[in-house]
Design a protein around this motif. Sequence first.
Motif, PDB file in Angstrom:
ATOM      1  N   ASN A 138       0.815  -1.223   0.000  1.00 39.84           N
ATOM      2  CA  ASN A 138       0.000   0.000   0.000  1.00 39.84           C
ATOM      3  C   ASN A 138       0.848   1.271   0.000  1.00 39.84           C
ATOM      4  N   GLY A 139       2.149   1.109  -0.153  1.00 32.78           N
ATOM      5  CA  GLY A 139       3.028   2.279  -0.203  1.00 32.78           C
ATOM      6  C   GLY A 139       3.513   2.763   1.141  1.00 32.78           C
ATOM      7  N   TRP A 140       2.998   2.193   2.226  1.00 30.83           N
ATOM      8  CA  TRP A 140       3.472   2.540   3.575  1.00 30.83           C
ATOM      9  C   TRP A 140       4.347   1.417   4.103  1.00 30.83           C
ATOM     10  N   ALA A 141       5.491   1.749   4.649  1.00 39.11           N
ATOM     11  CA  ALA A 141       6.354   0.765   5.295  1.00 39.11           C
ATOM     12  C   ALA A 141       6.236   0.922   6.805  1.00 39.11           C
ATOM     13  N   ILE A 142       6.372  -0.187   7.518  1.00 40.41           N
ATOM     14  CA  ILE A 142       6.407  -0.132   8.974  1.00 40.41           C
ATOM     15  C   ILE A 142       7.841   0.187   9.369  1.00 40.41           C
ATOM     16  N   LEU A 143       8.029   1.259  10.094  1.00 36.29           N
ATOM     17  CA  LEU A 143       9.374   1.755  10.394  1.00 36.29           C
ATOM     18  C   LEU A 143      10.128   0.764  11.271  1.00 36.29           C
ATOM     19  N   THR A 144      11.279   0.291  10.788  1.00 36.37           N
ATOM     20  CA  THR A 144      12.119  -0.611  11.556  1.00 36.37           C
ATOM     21  C   THR A 144      13.232   0.166  12.230  1.00 36.37           C
ATOM     22  N   ILE A 145      13.880  -0.469  13.185  1.00 37.92           N
ATOM     23  CA  ILE A 145      14.883   0.210  14.005  1.00 37.92           C
ATOM     24  C   ILE A 145      16.195  -0.566  13.945  1.00 37.92           C
ATOM     25  N   PRO A 146      17.185  -0.129  13.156  1.00 35.69           N
ATOM     26  CA  PRO A 146      18.473  -0.818  13.132  1.00 35.69           C
ATOM     27  C   PRO A 146      19.280  -0.516  14.392  1.00 35.69           C
ATOM     28  N   SER A 147      20.093  -1.475  14.829  1.00 36.14           N
ATOM     29  CA  SER A 147      20.917  -1.266  16.020  1.00 36.14           C
ATOM     30  C   SER A 147      22.386  -1.454  15.677  1.00 36.14           C
ATOM     31  N   SER A 148      23.266  -1.138  16.640  1.00 34.37           N
ATOM     32  CA  SER A 148      24.704  -1.135  16.391  1.00 34.37           C
ATOM     33  C   SER A 148      25.262  -2.534  16.125  1.00 34.37           C
ATOM     34  N   ASP A 149      24.564  -3.595  16.563  1.00 31.98           N
ATOM     35  CA  ASP A 149      25.078  -4.943  16.342  1.00 31.98           C
ATOM     36  C   ASP A 149      24.469  -5.577  15.101  1.00 31.98           C
ATOM     37  N   ASN A 150      23.957  -4.737  14.186  1.00 28.11           N
ATOM     38  CA  ASN A 150      23.388  -5.189  12.920  1.00 28.11           C
ATOM     39  C   ASN A 150      22.110  -6.008  13.087  1.00 28.11           C
ATOM     40  N   SER A 151      21.479  -5.917  14.240  1.00 30.13           N
ATOM     41  CA  SER A 151      20.173  -6.546  14.385  1.00 30.13           C
ATOM     42  C   SER A 151      19.093  -5.532  14.031  1.00 30.13           C
ATOM     43  N   ILE A 152      17.881  -6.000  13.876  1.00 31.07           N
ATOM     44  CA  ILE A 152      16.773  -5.132  13.503  1.00 31.07           C
ATOM     45  C   ILE A 152      15.604  -5.406  14.431  1.00 31.07           C
ATOM     46  N   THR A 153      15.052  -4.350  14.988  1.00 31.73           N
ATOM     47  CA  THR A 153      13.809  -4.475  15.731  1.00 31.73           C
ATOM     48  C   THR A 153      12.671  -4.203  14.753  1.00 31.73           C
ATOM     49  N   TYR A 154      11.733  -5.138  14.664  1.00 33.62           N
ATOM     50  CA  TYR A 154      10.689  -5.046  13.659  1.00 33.62           C
ATOM     51  C   TYR A 154       9.356  -5.444  14.282  1.00 33.62           C
ATOM     52  N   TYR A 155       8.303  -5.377  13.488  1.00 38.34           N
ATOM     53  CA  TYR A 155       6.976  -5.730  13.960  1.00 38.34           C
ATOM     54  C   TYR A 155       6.547  -7.054  13.356  1.00 38.34           C
ATOM     55  N   THR A 156       6.045  -7.938  14.196  1.00 32.89           N
ATOM     56  CA  THR A 156       5.616  -9.257  13.743  1.00 32.89           C
ATOM     57  C   THR A 156       4.249  -9.147  13.090  1.00 32.89           C
ATOM     58  N   SER A 157       3.698 -10.311  12.670  1.00 30.84           N
ATOM     59  CA  SER A 157       2.424 -10.313  11.959  1.00 30.84           C
ATOM     60  C   SER A 157       1.276  -9.809  12.823  1.00 30.84           C
ATOM     61  N   ASP A 158       1.432  -9.816  14.135  1.00 29.91           N
ATOM     62  CA  ASP A 158       0.404  -9.234  15.000  1.00 29.91           C
ATOM     63  C   ASP A 158       0.886  -7.908  15.604  1.00 29.91           C
ATOM     64  N   PHE A 159       1.847  -7.250  14.915  1.00 30.37           N
ATOM     65  CA  PHE A 159       2.347  -5.924  15.272  1.00 30.37           C
ATOM     66  C   PHE A 159       2.916  -5.862  16.686  1.00 30.37           C
ATOM     67  N   LYS A 160       3.699  -6.879  17.055  1.00 24.90           N
ATOM     68  CA  LYS A 160       4.426  -6.844  18.321  1.00 24.90           C
ATOM     69  C   LYS A 160       5.908  -6.660  18.005  1.00 24.90           C
ATOM     70  N   PHE A 161       6.630  -6.030  18.934  1.00 23.45           N
ATOM     71  CA  PHE A 161       8.066  -5.856  18.746  1.00 23.45           C
ATOM     72  C   PHE A 161       8.786  -7.199  18.777  1.00 23.45           C
TER      73      PHE A 161
END
Length: 452
Positions: A138-161
């Motif tokens: 739909n043209g909108w991305a869910i904003l992810t959060i990169p960290s210093s150890d190359n991991s990514i905090t993201y949202y799961t299929s039920d929008f949990k961290f």
Amino acid sequence: MSLTRPDPFLSKWAENGERYDVPNSGADTAKGKADIQTGFPEITMKSVLNGGVPPWGQDHNGILYKITEGVQWTQAGGTYIYDKNFCDTIGGYPLGAKIKSTIYNYVTFINMKEGNKENPNDYTTPNEFWLSDAKKGNGWAILTIPSSDNSITYYTSDFKFATTVAGNKTELFVRPSFDGSNFLKIEGSNKPYQNVQAAINDIADGGTATIHIYYPDGPYYTTPDNTSNANTDNQYWNIGNKNITLDIYGNDDLDKIGKEITDNFKPYNKYVFKEYERLKVYMPSYTSHSSCVASGIVGSGNLNISGIELIVIDQVVGGDFNGAFINPLKLDAHGCIFSNIGVYPAIWGGWGGNTTSVKIDQCQFNTKDGSGHFFWLSSDILSLTVLETFNQLEDFSYEFFASNSKDFLGKASSYLDFKLVKTGYTTSDGKGAIYTPQGLNTYLPLTIDIEL
């Protein structure tokens, strides 16, 4: 030039003063009133001696109040939400715009296309949003959060961290006995996981990865903590909508087969040969919750297993079992053994009339008492491919693994809820009815060995 953060507005302009609420349009311009669309009218720009009207100080205060109201909101960290009227008026949100979800306070959307009029709050799963230029959603991305150890905090299929390794890490290793010492170079600098579920958890939603299981640490269990203790909290591998391949490392015989295939440029899967012992994986189960061992999301969860003997434990924790062990994943199996079939209703099951596929490549099916169902057809549509060969290869030291795939899966009794439906006629006058299995697409010639 250095920039100094300006002091925030502790109050809005004329917050306690006299002011008018300046309208968007329609002000009484003859009396010198202002509105947002036209500003102060021309009559306020003439001398009173020439028929002009002084501008209203209350309008000045009202305009500056409105401006500083927005500035103060932004200075306080306020994040705007989707506004249809605003969106339509400006022709859609600009590229890079960020707005907050109206459903989840911790979710922020970022716009990935110019003039986007879609409301991101109307969509409920990450796969419906922008994933890449090839999957624009739909043209909108869910904003992810990169960290210093190359991991990514993201949202799961039920929008949990959730936090996972970076997307370029597609090889994960499981070795329960690992004590921190150096061992196989194949692992590089990455420490192996203690169990399969821990590795699965570190793969992002929709991600593709291979999980290498250390052979000498077998046998394994399909419980997340790799024990036979099945309960509602420790029951099964949760694949979700991930693409998981499970294979083996640390088996010398298998490594030799793989090396000879490579050295002789043979186009074969090393797991379909017989000269190594399959890794034993036991399947305990609990009757509540999902009633399955490997669980996923229909249409998107994929499980590829090789060189494994899946053994159904002849006991169910909690009473009678009423489900299928692998459900409702797309399954590919290469050189595997499925043992103790018949203890429970079925090994593989679908979900809710959906379409999925299974590929069986040179596998063995062993039943507990000579009977048992592998597939639970129900109302689902299954596309089944079975590969099997017994020809000895010339100039090759190894023989194919003994397979009974076509024999076992060619019998109607291997399918729970097997039904035949009329799909056509052999003649134009409606005679010579043609029947095919309901919900099963396969080229296998099926033997009807059950009462229909």
